[in-house]
Design a protein around this motif. Structure first.
Motif, PDB file in Angstrom:
ATOM      1  N   VAL A  13       0.842  -1.200   0.000  1.00  0.00           N
ATOM      2  CA  VAL A  13       0.000   0.000   0.000  1.00  0.00           C
ATOM      3  C   VAL A  13       0.877   1.249   0.000  1.00  0.00           C
ATOM      4  CG1 VAL A  13      -1.691   1.314   1.344  1.00  0.00           C
ATOM      5  CG2 VAL A  13      -1.962  -1.156   1.076  1.00  0.00           C
ATOM      6  N   LYS A  14       1.937   1.208   0.806  1.00  0.00           N
ATOM      7  CA  LYS A  14       2.861   2.356   0.837  1.00  0.00           C
ATOM      8  C   LYS A  14       3.584   2.527  -0.495  1.00  0.00           C
ATOM      9  CE  LYS A  14       3.736   2.204   5.742  1.00  0.00           C
ATOM     10  NZ  LYS A  14       4.544   1.432   6.663  1.00  0.00           N
ATOM     11  N   ALA A  15       4.041   1.400  -1.044  1.00  0.00           N
ATOM     12  CA  ALA A  15       4.798   1.464  -2.303  1.00  0.00           C
ATOM     13  C   ALA A  15       3.930   1.996  -3.439  1.00  0.00           C
ATOM     14  CB  ALA A  15       5.350   0.081  -2.652  1.00  0.00           C
ATOM     15  N   LEU A  16       2.651   1.584  -3.453  1.00  0.00           N
ATOM     16  CA  LEU A  16       1.754   2.034  -4.523  1.00  0.00           C
ATOM     17  C   LEU A  16       1.615   3.552  -4.523  1.00  0.00           C
ATOM     18  CD1 LEU A  16      -1.115  -0.631  -4.289  1.00  0.00           C
ATOM     19  CD2 LEU A  16       0.363  -0.265  -6.262  1.00  0.00           C
ATOM     20  N   LEU A  17       1.715   4.135  -3.329  1.00  0.00           N
ATOM     21  CA  LEU A  17       1.551   5.591  -3.209  1.00  0.00           C
ATOM     22  C   LEU A  17       2.873   6.351  -3.337  1.00  0.00           C
ATOM     23  CD1 LEU A  17      -0.967   5.587  -0.210  1.00  0.00           C
ATOM     24  CD2 LEU A  17      -1.492   6.014  -2.626  1.00  0.00           C
ATOM     25  N   ASN A  18       3.969   5.607  -3.430  1.00  0.00           N
ATOM     26  CA  ASN A  18       5.284   6.237  -3.511  1.00  0.00           C
ATOM     27  C   ASN A  18       5.615   6.587  -4.973  1.00  0.00           C
ATOM     28  OD1 ASN A  18       8.019   6.842  -3.568  1.00  0.00           O
ATOM     29  ND2 ASN A  18       8.541   5.339  -1.982  1.00  0.00           N
TER      30      ASN A  18
END
Lengths: 459, 234
Positions: A13-18
């Motif tokens: 989830v974090k990576a998708l938003l990075n």
């Protein structure tokens, strides 16, 4: 970010938003994949090559004990010392023992995923031996205090600006983002290390059973230097890397470079046979550590042992729509992406890597690209079945499938359930699947099922 | 030649019009088919999530229901790949009968078995075709649906960029990892929009469901239609 497999979803989830990470990934991956298409299409017999490579690997893995013994016998004859390590602790202790014996202070390492797997660099540093990664990508992630995010392109998640900043912070040089200048900075730093190192550590791409040779392919010359300048060279590699004959390389050389880095051929190949005393271009002692570390767990399964055909090219990662979006760190495992989701459970146990086999839409692109034709997506399914068999599924999931199964195995019940759900719908009671519905509208039942319409038409 | 029609459970429940369209096509060509009413699900949701014991029981039941047909035809590449490719992983060869050879996805059946390259349908729209992963990479279906679509009167087939990229559905994957699944849908939807086609079609309604669900939630102008519905528009 917490680098363990059980944090996969949170990390994803974090990576998708990075935005930055995704830009870096997209750039690196699309560049390599489009170049790969070019260099693969040059070979009209690509499919035959894949098949041949598959067969050589299959034959070797079916006769692994024989070929390992043969390798050991021939390599020993060449003057190479062989050690078989059951797990990472045995492998690390053996390296330390050698390092202590020669009173090593500085160790240069060329690129090796197996040493990442056992955490060798950290271990040697804890024991007072300075250990330097000499592959440019590995050097970058070592400076950043990170793990590699891809097995052949460890720093692919970083842009050149980020690397420039890292170099100026950690090495005290003036900022530049020009790849050539950055490479020269690393080169200068590393040259001193090479010249002063007592111990060289490498991995191996192949071990040749008939000749007892260690084969290493690379592009930067650092493996060549790591394995020739220091007086002692230790190669650490997984037991699956052995192949029967030297001539098998004609197949693997054609597919490996193309699959890993979209190159026709790597810049350098080292075929290391024996140590030589008092020669400047050869170590006096060579050791090979053959590491198991969970690999024989795969060997026990008729289906999963295919994963041991892997030549660690990393192509499945590049083509995987999940990896493309979240990058290698998200998996929290040394080997990320599709093949990593098969290898990691063998290493850590399925319980600790439970999410990984499920983190795939099973699109099959990994199999399509795999140069040794491992049916990776089918192996993931196999592991899912193991997970359920071992009782690792949540109680809610088990309950849902239990009910679903009861309904599906009896069409009369299925028909009643179908009517009942429509009755609930009329009352305004709809199933809520919160996670699904955040970015998607949950599909609705049709007013009448096909079965119902069919029956009405017939009567 | 006797054909057993298999209408996957989710088509039965959510998209009966796809089943009806399939029936209409079979009838047009005078194909002798039966729809065994006791069929339910091929077992794929259980199989894909790891519940192989349950999947095996459903597979055995399926084989029993469809054992007397020469061919089993279904408007879904995904469910056919469950029968063809995955049943052999959970069922012993001697119990499989020749179910793998007999099962065919609708367009594959029309083109390869019936030698039909046109259904005589008309569809005055631009259409782009999404390759479902299971149809394409498990069953090797790529040309058959395109042949049939090209021969639909007035239909203009436009290839999108990356037609072979996954829509992100993946069954339970879309529930376990909704964020990644939705992001994959987002990319697919953009390829479809960029193609400029009015409709997106596929052999698999499950992909279309994922695409439609994402597009509607985000108010995007994408119309999905199953290939059987286009091919039966006569």
């Amino acid at each position: 970010m917490n680098y363990i497999p059980s944090k996969f979803r949170n990390n994803a989830v974090k990576a998708l938003l990075n935005v930055n990470l995704r830009k870096n990934l997209t750039r690196a991956i699309s560049h390599t994949l489009s170049k790969r298409v070019e260099v693969v299409s040059e070979l009209p017999d690509w499919e035959n090559l894949r098949q041949k490579a598959h067969e050589i690997k299959k034959h070797t893995i079916e006769n692994l004990a024989y070929y390992l013994d043969l390798f050991e016998e021939r390599a020993t004859k060449n003057g190479v010392k062989i050690f078989r390590a059951k797990d990472s602790i045995e492998a690390k202790n053996y390296v330390l023992q050698i390092a202590r014996k020669i009173n090593a202070r500085l160790c240069v390492k060329s690129k090796s995923m197996v040493t990442e797997e056992i955490g060798l660099r950290e271990f040697l540093e804890e024991n007072g031996i300075e250990t330097v990664e000499t592959d440019l990508g590995e050097f970058i992630v070592q400076l950043a205090g990170e793990m590699p995010s891809h097995i052949t392109a460890p720093a692919m998640h970083k842009s050149r600006d980020e690397i420039g900043k890292l170099f100026s912070e950690k090495l005290g040089v003036k900022f530049t983002n020009e790849p050539e200048k950055l490479t020269n900075i690393a080169r200068e730093f590393l040259r001193h290390k090479f010249l002063n190192a007592d111990l060289g550590i490498s991995g191996a791409n192949f071990l040749i059973a008939e000749t007892g040779s260690i084969v290493i392919v690379e592009n930067e010359g650092n493996a060549g230097l790591s394995t020739t300048i220091p007086k002692v060279h230790i190669a650490i590699t997984g037991i699956e890397k052995v192949i029967p004959r030297l001539s098998d390389l004609t197949v693997f050389f054609k597919i490996l470079g193309r699959s890993a880095t979209a190159q026709r051929f790597t810049s350098y190949v080292s075929i290391i046979n024996s140590p030589k005393k008092n020669k400047p271009d050869s170590p006096e002692e060579i050791y090979v550590i053959l590491l198991d570390n969970g690999r024989t767990n795969l060997l026990k399964s008729e289906r999963l042992k295919q994963a041991l055909y892997c030549i660690k090219c990393g192509a499945c990662m590049l083509t995987c729509p999940v990896y493309q979006r979240v990058g290698g760190h998200t998996y929290g495992s040394i080997y990320p992406g599709p093949i990593g989701s098969v290898l990691t459970p063998a290493q850590l146990g399925l319980r600790d890597a439970l999410l990984l086999p499920f983190a795939s839409s099973l699109c099959g692109k990994c199999f399509e690209i795999c140069p040794v034709k491992i049916e990776i997506h089918h192996l993931l399914l196999q592991l899912r079945a193991q997970a359920v068999d071992l009782g690792f599924a949540s109680w809610l999931e088990k309950l849902i499938f239990k009910l679903w199964f009861i309904v599906m195995r009896n069409y009369k019940l299925y028909t009643s359930a179908s009517k009942f759900l429509r009755y609930l719908l009329k009352l305004g009671i709809k199933p809520k699947v919160k996670s699904w519905s955040k970015e998607r509208i949950f599909p609705e039942l049709a007013p009448k099922s096909f079965k119902e319409i069919w029956r009405n038409q017939k009567t | 030649m006797k054909i057993g029609l298999f209408i996957p459970c989710y088509i039965d429940q959510l998209y009966p019009e796809v089943g009806l369209a399939t029936v209409k096509i079979l009838k047009r060509f005078g194909i002798n088919f039966e729809y065994p009413i006791e069929q339910t699900c091929c077992g794929q949701p259980a199989f894909n999530t790891g519940y192989w014991k349950e999947a095996k029981i459903l597979a055995e039941k399926f084989i029993q229901i469809f054992s007397n047909f020469d061919y089993i035809v279904s408007p879904s590449g995904s469910c056919v790949s469950m029968i063809k490719i995955f049943y052999p992983k959970i069922i012993l060869t001697e119990d499989l009968q020749d179910i793998s050879k007999k099962s065919l996805e609708l367009t594959e059946f029309l083109v390869k078995v019936m030698n039909i390259d046109s259904t005589g349908a008309e569809f005055d729209h631009t259409v782009t075709y999404h390759d479902s992963c299971h149809a394409l990479r498990e069953l090797g279906i790529k040309t058959e649906p395109r042949i049939l679509l090209r021969n639909v009167k007035k239909l203009k087939l436009i290839e999108m960029e990356n037609p072979e990229d996954c829509c992100g559905f993946g069954g339970t994957f879309s529930v376990k990892f909704p964020e990644i699944s939705s992001d994959m849908a987002k990319y697919k939807v953009n390829y479809i929009l960029n193609s400029g086609a009015e409709f997106v079609t596929s052999t698999d309604q499950s992909c279309l469901m994922q695409i439609d669900s994402y597009a509607r939630k985000n108010n995007l102008n994408i119309k999905t239609i199953h290939i059987a519905q286009i091919l039966s528009n006569f």
